[in-house]
Design a protein around this motif. Structure first.
Motif, PDB file in Angstrom:
ATOM      1  N   ASN A 118       0.834  -1.200   0.000  1.00 48.58           N
ATOM      2  CA  ASN A 118       0.000   0.000   0.000  1.00 48.58           C
ATOM      3  C   ASN A 118       0.869   1.251   0.000  1.00 48.58           C
ATOM      4  O   ASN A 118       0.600   2.217  -0.726  1.00 48.58           O
ATOM      5  N   ARG A 119       1.924   1.236   0.802  1.00 52.40           N
ATOM      6  CA  ARG A 119       2.834   2.385   0.828  1.00 52.40           C
ATOM      7  C   ARG A 119       3.594   2.508  -0.486  1.00 52.40           C
ATOM      8  O   ARG A 119       3.752   3.619  -1.017  1.00 52.40           O
ATOM      9  N   ALA A 120       4.071   1.392  -1.025  1.00 50.17           N
ATOM     10  CA  ALA A 120       4.793   1.435  -2.299  1.00 50.17           C
ATOM     11  C   ALA A 120       3.889   1.933  -3.421  1.00 50.17           C
ATOM     12  O   ALA A 120       4.325   2.720  -4.284  1.00 50.17           O
ATOM     13  N   ASN A 121       2.635   1.504  -3.410  1.00 53.93           N
ATOM     14  CA  ASN A 121       1.697   1.938  -4.450  1.00 53.93           C
ATOM     15  C   ASN A 121       1.418   3.432  -4.350  1.00 53.93           C
ATOM     16  O   ASN A 121       1.281   4.112  -5.374  1.00 53.93           O
ATOM     17  N   ARG A 122       1.321   3.965  -3.134  1.00 51.40           N
ATOM     18  CA  ARG A 122       1.094   5.402  -2.988  1.00 51.40           C
ATOM     19  C   ARG A 122       2.244   6.200  -3.602  1.00 51.40           C
ATOM     20  O   ARG A 122       2.018   7.227  -4.252  1.00 51.40           O
ATOM     21  N   ASN A 123       3.457   5.734  -3.397  1.00 52.63           N
ATOM     22  CA  ASN A 123       4.608   6.411  -3.998  1.00 52.63           C
ATOM     23  C   ASN A 123       4.555   6.342  -5.527  1.00 52.63           C
ATOM     24  O   ASN A 123       4.872   7.326  -6.219  1.00 52.63           O
ATOM     25  N   THR A 124       4.145   5.190  -6.046  1.00 50.77           N
ATOM     26  CA  THR A 124       4.045   5.044  -7.498  1.00 50.77           C
ATOM     27  C   THR A 124       2.921   5.907  -8.056  1.00 50.77           C
ATOM     28  O   THR A 124       3.069   6.513  -9.124  1.00 50.77           O
ATOM     29  N   TYR A 125       1.794   5.990  -7.338  1.00 46.64           N
ATOM     30  CA  TYR A 125       0.694   6.846  -7.786  1.00 46.64           C
ATOM     31  C   TYR A 125       1.146   8.298  -7.882  1.00 46.64           C
ATOM     32  O   TYR A 125       0.764   9.024  -8.816  1.00 46.64           O
ATOM     33  N   ALA A 126       1.939   8.727  -6.904  1.00 44.69           N
ATOM     34  CA  ALA A 126       2.444  10.108  -6.923  1.00 44.69           C
ATOM     35  C   ALA A 126       3.323  10.338  -8.154  1.00 44.69           C
ATOM     36  O   ALA A 126       3.251  11.403  -8.797  1.00 44.69           O
ATOM     37  N   LYS A 127       4.136   9.337  -8.510  1.00 42.45           N
ATOM     38  CA  LYS A 127       4.971   9.469  -9.711  1.00 42.45           C
ATOM     39  C   LYS A 127       4.113   9.475 -10.969  1.00 42.45           C
ATOM     40  O   LYS A 127       4.417  10.200 -11.926  1.00 42.45           O
ATOM     41  N   PHE A 128       3.042   8.670 -10.976  1.00 42.16           N
ATOM     42  CA  PHE A 128       2.112   8.696 -12.112  1.00 42.16           C
ATOM     43  C   PHE A 128       1.548  10.098 -12.311  1.00 42.16           C
ATOM     44  O   PHE A 128       1.507  10.610 -13.436  1.00 42.16           O
ATOM     45  N   ASP A 129       1.083  10.706 -11.226  1.00 40.18           N
ATOM     46  CA  ASP A 129       0.465  12.025 -11.316  1.00 40.18           C
ATOM     47  C   ASP A 129       1.464  13.067 -11.807  1.00 40.18           C
ATOM     48  O   ASP A 129       1.133  13.910 -12.657  1.00 40.18           O
ATOM     49  N   THR A 130       2.667  13.032 -11.260  1.00 36.69           N
ATOM     50  CA  THR A 130       3.686  14.003 -11.675  1.00 36.69           C
ATOM     51  C   THR A 130       4.014  13.843 -13.158  1.00 36.69           C
ATOM     52  O   THR A 130       4.077  14.827 -13.908  1.00 36.69           O
ATOM     53  N   PHE A 131       4.215  12.610 -13.571  1.00 34.16           N
ATOM     54  CA  PHE A 131       4.543  12.348 -14.976  1.00 34.16           C
ATOM     55  C   PHE A 131       3.381  12.736 -15.887  1.00 34.16           C
ATOM     56  O   PHE A 131       3.590  13.314 -16.962  1.00 34.16           O
ATOM     57  N   ALA A 132       2.153  12.425 -15.455  1.00 25.78           N
ATOM     58  CA  ALA A 132       0.977  12.757 -16.266  1.00 25.78           C
ATOM     59  C   ALA A 132       0.821  14.260 -16.429  1.00 25.78           C
ATOM     60  O   ALA A 132       0.480  14.746 -17.523  1.00 25.78           O
ATOM     61  N   HIS A 133       1.058  15.029 -15.366  1.00 27.65           N
ATOM     62  CA  HIS A 133       0.969  16.483 -15.470  1.00 27.65           C
ATOM     63  C   HIS A 133       2.012  17.030 -16.444  1.00 27.65           C
ATOM     64  O   HIS A 133       1.715  17.917 -17.259  1.00 27.65           O
ATOM     65  N   ASP A 134       3.224  16.500 -16.365  1.00 25.42           N
ATOM     66  CA  ASP A 134       4.276  16.946 -17.286  1.00 25.42           C
ATOM     67  C   ASP A 134       3.943  16.568 -18.722  1.00 25.42           C
ATOM     68  O   ASP A 134       4.176  17.346 -19.657  1.00 25.42           O
ATOM     69  N   LEU A 135       3.398  15.367 -18.908  1.00 26.37           N
ATOM     70  CA  LEU A 135       2.990  14.955 -20.256  1.00 26.37           C
ATOM     71  C   LEU A 135       1.886  15.846 -20.801  1.00 26.37           C
ATOM     72  O   LEU A 135       1.896  16.220 -21.984  1.00 26.37           O
ATOM     73  N   HIS A 136       0.944  16.185 -19.954  1.00 26.06           N
ATOM     74  CA  HIS A 136      -0.147  17.054 -20.380  1.00 26.06           C
ATOM     75  C   HIS A 136       0.390  18.408 -20.830  1.00 26.06           C
ATOM     76  O   HIS A 136      -0.002  18.934 -21.888  1.00 26.06           O
ATOM     77  N   ASP A 137       1.284  18.969 -20.042  1.00 25.91           N
ATOM     78  CA  ASP A 137       1.854  20.270 -20.411  1.00 25.91           C
ATOM     79  C   ASP A 137       2.620  20.172 -21.728  1.00 25.91           C
ATOM     80  O   ASP A 137       2.515  21.060 -22.586  1.00 25.91           O
ATOM     81  N   PHE A 138       3.383  19.092 -21.885  1.00 24.77           N
ATOM     82  CA  PHE A 138       4.208  18.958 -23.089  1.00 24.77           C
ATOM     83  C   PHE A 138       3.365  18.777 -24.339  1.00 24.77           C
ATOM     84  O   PHE A 138       3.565  19.458 -25.346  1.00 24.77           O
TER      85      PHE A 138
END
Length: 260
Positions: free
Chosen positions: A226-246
């Motif tokens: 559960n903790r590892a998944n939360r960290n991965t979800y945060a990376k998903f969100d960060t990457f998705a925001h950067d992809l959206h901007d790009f």
């Protein structure tokens, strides 16, 4: 007088021997021998034991599979994301993402975003563009991709949570039923000595111990994943925001446009 003392010592020694013999019947091996000797009589205990074995097998399976999966994703995540952004040409970056394994989530998110941007561009002037602008269309594709990849990380989590919450009670059911059967046998025979009580009660308590041995690793694994998944979800969100901007504007926030 001497004879009475010797008789008392002999009686005490005999009682100690009986107690030791009774306590030796409280082990797992003796319990299995009893269950195999009278399977019909111990039907409920068999059901409980089989359920606990299935729970334990499933928990360890998902623990090993998820541990390997999380380790691989965590090891490759930074490399995949960094390589994508450091590739000067957008087509080369997309080609790099296409070369990633099928179970690599960040590349799949980037590819969905790129496909959405390309699809929207191909349909400029159509009703699609009138209904959704480029930013909204890409955002929708990113949300779907992140949701899909996040759901894949949840595989097995429900099983681990269920086992961690219910295995102690399943074992307790075996204990309660075992003690109930022991009391019935004691009442029927009229024997309430330690030799008659220790074996059945000890065997019944083993079921609770088995339930705890099944539940504890499942709870620990669930919390770790559960903790590892939360960290991965945060990376998903960060990457998705950067992809959206790009893909919506041509560059990430705070970055000079470079990939064309």
């Amino acid at each position: 007088m001497l004879q009475e003392i010797l008789l008392t010592v002999a009686t005490a020694a005999g009682g100690a021997a009986d107690n030791a013999s009774a306590l030796s019947k409280m082990g797992f091996g003796h319990m299995m021998a009893e269950l195999m000797a009278n399977p019909a009589e111990f039907f409920v205990q068999w059901v409980v034991l089989i359920m606990l074995i299935v729970m334990s097998f499933g928990s360890w399976w998902y623990t090993i599979v998820n541990a390997i999966k999380n380790a691989v994703i965590s090891k490759r995540a930074d490399t995949v994301v960094r390589t994508f952004w450091e590739t000067p040409n957008a087509q080369d970056a997309i080609r790099f993402m296409e070369e990633q394994p099928a179970n690599e989530p960040f590349s799949k998110i980037a590819l969905d975003c790129a496909q959405a941007a390309a699809h929207h561009q191909r349909h400029e002037g159509s009703r699609l563009v009138d209904a959704l602008n480029r930013s909204e269309f890409i955002d929708r594709a990113l949300r779907q991709a992140v949701t899909r990849e996040s759901a894949k990380l949840e595989n097995g989590m429900t099983w681990l949570a269920t086992v961690g919450a219910t295995a102690p009670f399943v074992g307790l059911l075996g204990t309660v039923w075992g003690i109930y059967g022991a009391l019935i046998r004691i009442g029927a025979t009229g024997q309430a000595s330690i030799d008659a009580v220790a074996g059945p009660v000890g065997e019944a308590l083993i079921m609770t111990a088995i339930g705890l041995f099944v539940a504890i690793p499942a709870v620990l694994a669930y919390n770790a994943f559960n903790r590892a998944n939360r960290n991965t979800y945060a990376k998903f969100d960060t990457f998705a925001h950067d992809l959206h901007d790009f893909f919506a504007t041509g560059s990430r926030v705070g970055e000079v446009p470079a990939k064309r």
